[in-house]
Design a protein around this motif. Sequence first.
Motif, PDB file in Angstrom:
ATOM      1  N   LEU A  52      38.403  43.896  40.325  1.00 26.39           N
ATOM      2  CA  LEU A  52      37.716  42.812  39.706  1.00 26.39           C
ATOM      3  C   LEU A  52      37.817  41.654  40.906  1.00 26.39           C
ATOM      4  O   LEU A  52      38.729  41.295  41.258  1.00 26.39           O
ATOM      5  CB  LEU A  52      38.159  42.314  38.519  1.00 26.39           C
ATOM      6  N   SER A  54      36.529  37.851  42.437  1.00 24.97           N
ATOM      7  CA  SER A  54      36.543  36.510  42.221  1.00 24.97           C
ATOM      8  C   SER A  54      35.165  36.004  41.327  1.00 24.97           C
ATOM      9  O   SER A  54      35.156  35.194  40.755  1.00 24.97           O
ATOM     10  CB  SER A  54      36.796  35.625  43.213  1.00 24.97           C
ATOM     11  N   ASP A  56      33.974  38.015  39.331  1.00 27.27           N
ATOM     12  CA  ASP A  56      33.769  38.649  37.975  1.00 27.27           C
ATOM     13  C   ASP A  56      32.882  40.142  38.331  1.00 27.27           C
ATOM     14  O   ASP A  56      32.287  40.642  37.256  1.00 27.27           O
ATOM     15  CB  ASP A  56      33.522  37.932  36.875  1.00 27.27           C
ATOM     16  N   GLU A  57      32.917  40.808  39.334  1.00 24.20           N
ATOM     17  CA  GLU A  57      32.068  41.706  39.539  1.00 24.20           C
ATOM     18  C   GLU A  57      33.205  42.745  39.780  1.00 24.20           C
ATOM     19  O   GLU A  57      34.322  42.613  40.268  1.00 24.20           O
ATOM     20  CB  GLU A  57      31.284  41.879  41.029  1.00 24.20           C
ATOM     21  N   GLN A 127      43.143  42.685  41.167  1.00 26.28           N
ATOM     22  CA  GLN A 127      42.696  41.351  41.561  1.00 26.28           C
ATOM     23  C   GLN A 127      43.368  40.645  42.680  1.00 26.28           C
ATOM     24  O   GLN A 127      44.457  41.440  43.107  1.00 26.28           O
ATOM     25  CB  GLN A 127      42.838  40.289  40.413  1.00 26.28           C
ATOM     26  N   SER A 149      27.836  43.244  38.871  1.00 21.11           N
ATOM     27  CA  SER A 149      28.382  42.115  37.732  1.00 21.11           C
ATOM     28  C   SER A 149      28.340  43.087  36.413  1.00 21.11           C
ATOM     29  O   SER A 149      27.995  44.272  36.560  1.00 21.11           O
ATOM     30  CB  SER A 149      27.004  41.456  37.807  1.00 21.11           C
ATOM     31  N   ASN A 175      36.482  44.046  29.073  1.00 27.82           N
ATOM     32  CA  ASN A 175      35.809  43.054  28.612  1.00 27.82           C
ATOM     33  C   ASN A 175      36.690  42.375  27.368  1.00 27.82           C
ATOM     34  O   ASN A 175      36.701  41.015  27.138  1.00 27.82           O
ATOM     35  CB  ASN A 175      34.810  43.531  27.532  1.00 27.82           C
ATOM     36  N   LEU A 178      38.951  39.955  29.339  1.00 22.21           N
ATOM     37  CA  LEU A 178      38.187  38.799  29.765  1.00 22.21           C
ATOM     38  C   LEU A 178      38.054  37.857  28.725  1.00 22.21           C
ATOM     39  O   LEU A 178      38.146  36.474  28.557  1.00 22.21           O
ATOM     40  CB  LEU A 178      36.883  39.246  30.370  1.00 22.21           C
ATOM     41  N   SER A 182      39.479  33.988  28.097  1.00 17.98           N
ATOM     42  CA  SER A 182      38.517  32.858  27.930  1.00 17.98           C
ATOM     43  C   SER A 182      39.111  32.214  26.587  1.00 17.98           C
ATOM     44  O   SER A 182      38.495  30.839  26.550  1.00 17.98           O
ATOM     45  CB  SER A 182      37.110  33.485  27.625  1.00 17.98           C
TER      46      SER A 182
END
Lengths: 185, 185
Positions: A52, A54, A56-57, A127, A149, A175, A178, A182
């Motif tokens: 991943l 920066s 978020d791809e 990452q 993406s 997902n 993420l 969030s």
Amino acid sequence: MEETNPWKLLSSKVVYQNKWMKIREDSVITPQGAKGIYGVVESNDSVIIVVLNSKDEVYITKNFRYPAQAWKWELPGGGGDNEDLLKASKRELEEETGITAKQWTKLGFTNVSNGLMTERMATYLAQDLSFNGDKEASDELIIDAKFVSLEEIDSMIHEGELDDGQSITALYLLNRWLYSKSQKD
Amino acid sequence: MEETNPWKLLSSKVVYQNKWMKIREDSVITPQGAKGIYGVVESNDSVIIVVLNSKDEVYITKNFRYPAQAWKWELPGGGGDNEDLLKASKRELEEETGITAKQWTKLGFTNVSNGLMTERMATYLAQDLSFNGDKEASDELIIDAKFVSLEEIDSMIHEGELDDGQSITALYLLNRWLYSKSQKD
């Protein structure tokens, strides 16, 4: 019913073996009480890496997949060779793509095909990336590779351009991660 | 590099076979030009069913999975027996759970393990449900079954209580379908 094994094992033999898998045939008494067999595919646990960036791809590669006899988009990964699975992930990623990562997070450990195989797959998130142009050639011979993406990859899955269940499992776990992040932010 | 098959097939033989799978060993010239073998597990395409009720809850069952020698939560499904995969989904669902559904939607067709197996898995969404108490017993012997919310199932995946990659693939496809529907409404 108690949570005990409803199958009774009578005997077990290896009926085929190569470098990558072993096929075992067990003689059993089935849960219904009949004599039968169960064939099990044993292979090393495997790894898949969600790379991943920066933005978020996610990094995907196009490899020739021998069983399907076709070139397939997928996330990087491979067999674990019985080594530590994080170490295997770092090795597979660098060998296949020339990418190294400073930050590694385990996203899950799942069964690949729980009716036929013992194989489990570790999903790692990579990452903080660096790229090395002099990547090694591997058996898998990657023909193409790119960052996409999450919307693009979702569309590729919908169109059947990416149809690798192991990659899709890893994307579910991404997902989830993420979303969970969030909620904390 | 062109998108042609980089492997050359020399010969092929079946090295093991039972009712559920066939193991094929191909003698090949690898993409690097070396002589080698490739072992492929051939089995019928399979089905998995996302049973969704009007509260957007998903039906999961707890089955004994022989290769893992453990009881596992998962979505209903099974081998396709070479029949039409929608028909197989309806049969598997009713046999395993006693559930029938008026509305069926195909969510995807994915590879289960693209390095070792030819098997592809069809994911179907089943809605507008009816329940029949007199469900048949199957080889898989379900010990427990319930509807869970998407949040609960996500938490079960996070905790490792549901670790079936094929179910997780199907749940990715469900989330995709639900999101796409929400964009249209």
